[in-house]
Every structure is written in C-alpha cells, then in structure tokens.
Design a protein around this motif. Structure first.
Motif, PDB file in Angstrom:
ATOM      1  N   ASN A  51       0.818  -1.208   0.000  1.00  0.00           N
ATOM      2  CA  ASN A  51       0.000   0.000   0.000  1.00  0.00           C
ATOM      3  C   ASN A  51       0.854   1.261   0.000  1.00  0.00           C
ATOM      4  OD1 ASN A  51      -2.283  -1.555   0.024  1.00  0.00           O
ATOM      5  ND2 ASN A  51      -2.692  -1.318   2.201  1.00  0.00           N
ATOM      6  N   VAL A  52       1.960   1.259   0.724  1.00  0.00           N
ATOM      7  CA  VAL A  52       2.847   2.425   0.750  1.00  0.00           C
ATOM      8  C   VAL A  52       3.463   2.639  -0.626  1.00  0.00           C
ATOM      9  CG1 VAL A  52       5.050   3.279   1.656  1.00  0.00           C
ATOM     10  CG2 VAL A  52       3.338   2.348   3.218  1.00  0.00           C
ATOM     11  N   VAL A  53       3.926   1.577  -1.248  1.00  0.00           N
ATOM     12  CA  VAL A  53       4.536   1.690  -2.571  1.00  0.00           C
ATOM     13  C   VAL A  53       3.508   2.184  -3.590  1.00  0.00           C
ATOM     14  CG1 VAL A  53       5.565   0.365  -4.468  1.00  0.00           C
ATOM     15  CG2 VAL A  53       6.343  -0.004  -2.129  1.00  0.00           C
ATOM     16  N   THR A  54       2.294   1.662  -3.519  1.00  0.00           N
ATOM     17  CA  THR A  54       1.240   2.096  -4.433  1.00  0.00           C
ATOM     18  C   THR A  54       0.917   3.569  -4.212  1.00  0.00           C
ATOM     19  OG1 THR A  54       0.296  -0.119  -4.449  1.00  0.00           O
ATOM     20  CG2 THR A  54      -1.127   1.663  -5.200  1.00  0.00           C
ATOM     21  N   GLY A  55       0.827   3.987  -2.952  1.00  0.00           N
ATOM     22  CA  GLY A  55       0.552   5.393  -2.653  1.00  0.00           C
ATOM     23  C   GLY A  55       1.634   6.313  -3.167  1.00  0.00           C
ATOM     24  N   LEU A  56       2.885   5.919  -2.990  1.00  0.00           N
ATOM     25  CA  LEU A  56       3.992   6.733  -3.506  1.00  0.00           C
ATOM     26  C   LEU A  56       3.969   6.825  -5.026  1.00  0.00           C
ATOM     27  CD1 LEU A  56       6.902   5.578  -1.175  1.00  0.00           C
ATOM     28  CD2 LEU A  56       5.744   7.797  -1.170  1.00  0.00           C
ATOM     29  N   ALA A  57       3.641   5.722  -5.678  1.00  0.00           N
ATOM     30  CA  ALA A  57       3.578   5.728  -7.142  1.00  0.00           C
ATOM     31  C   ALA A  57       2.457   6.638  -7.638  1.00  0.00           C
ATOM     32  CB  ALA A  57       3.385   4.305  -7.665  1.00  0.00           C
ATOM     33  N   ILE A  58       1.311   6.572  -6.997  1.00  0.00           N
ATOM     34  CA  ILE A  58       0.191   7.429  -7.400  1.00  0.00           C
ATOM     35  C   ILE A  58       0.542   8.891  -7.130  1.00  0.00           C
ATOM     36  CG2 ILE A  58      -2.192   8.055  -6.839  1.00  0.00           C
ATOM     37  CD1 ILE A  58      -2.700   5.031  -6.409  1.00  0.00           C
ATOM     38  N   GLY A  59       1.165   9.171  -5.983  1.00  0.00           N
ATOM     39  CA  GLY A  59       1.570  10.535  -5.669  1.00  0.00           C
ATOM     40  C   GLY A  59       2.561  11.085  -6.682  1.00  0.00           C
ATOM     41  N   ALA A  60       3.521  10.256  -7.080  1.00  0.00           N
ATOM     42  CA  ALA A  60       4.504  10.688  -8.079  1.00  0.00           C
ATOM     43  C   ALA A  60       3.828  10.959  -9.420  1.00  0.00           C
ATOM     44  CB  ALA A  60       5.585   9.625  -8.241  1.00  0.00           C
ATOM     45  N   LEU A  61       2.862  10.143  -9.778  1.00  0.00           N
ATOM     46  CA  LEU A  61       2.138  10.346 -11.036  1.00  0.00           C
ATOM     47  C   LEU A  61       1.355  11.657 -11.006  1.00  0.00           C
ATOM     48  CD1 LEU A  61       1.295   9.090 -13.773  1.00  0.00           C
ATOM     49  CD2 LEU A  61      -0.625   8.071 -12.565  1.00  0.00           C
ATOM     50  N   VAL A  62       0.665  11.909  -9.903  1.00  0.00           N
ATOM     51  CA  VAL A  62      -0.101  13.154  -9.780  1.00  0.00           C
ATOM     52  C   VAL A  62       0.822  14.364  -9.808  1.00  0.00           C
ATOM     53  CG1 VAL A  62      -1.547  14.482  -8.175  1.00  0.00           C
ATOM     54  CG2 VAL A  62      -2.038  12.070  -8.593  1.00  0.00           C
TER      55      VAL A  62
END
Length: 83
Positions: A51-62
């Motif tokens: 979940n942390v990795v997914t959140g970081l990836a989504i944040g980087a995309l945004v």
C-alpha cells in the motif's frame, strides 16, 4: 508417455483444524492461535508495504501531471504575451 496419470500420494497434507469440533488441549489451542497471529502479522506487513509503494507511485504520477500542466500553462501565457 505424456498420458500417464500421477499416482495418488499416501502422504497426508495440511488440513484446517476446527478447535470447536476437535478435542484439543488448551496448549494446542494457544499454539494454533499463536501461529495464526504470526501469519496475520506477516500478511499485514506485506499489504502495508504494498500500500505504501502504491501510494507513492500514485503521488509521483499526480505530481508529474501537475508539473506538466503548470509548465504547459506557463508556456501558453508566455506565447500569448509575445503576440
């Protein structure tokens, strides 16, 4: 040769034990609870990491989209000011 079916194994495999139906001692019940707790902790740690990795990836995309949008609007304003 490929059409041979495997023979059945005589080795027992793991089955779920229902503590309410089986006649287990208190020590066995405590051991089962301890093992299940360890399994849950291991599983939740993996989920938390994912979940942390997914959140970081989504944040980087945004953030990338926001930066590109900001650059685009700055370039557009600059082009309009030249005309």
């Amino acid at each position: 040769m490929a059409d041979k079916t495997p023979t059945e194994s005589k080795a027992p495999f793991a089955t779920r034990i229902d503590p309410t139906k089986e006649g287990l001692s208190q020590e066995q019940i405590n051991f089962i609870r301890q093992v299940e707790l360890q399994q849950w902790q291991k599983k939740t740690q993996k989920l938390r990491t994912r979940n942390v990795v997914t959140g970081l990836a989504i944040g980087a995309l945004v953030m990338g989209i926001c930066i590109l949008a900001e650059r685009s609007s700055v370039n557009t304003r600059w082009l309009h000011s030249i005309r």
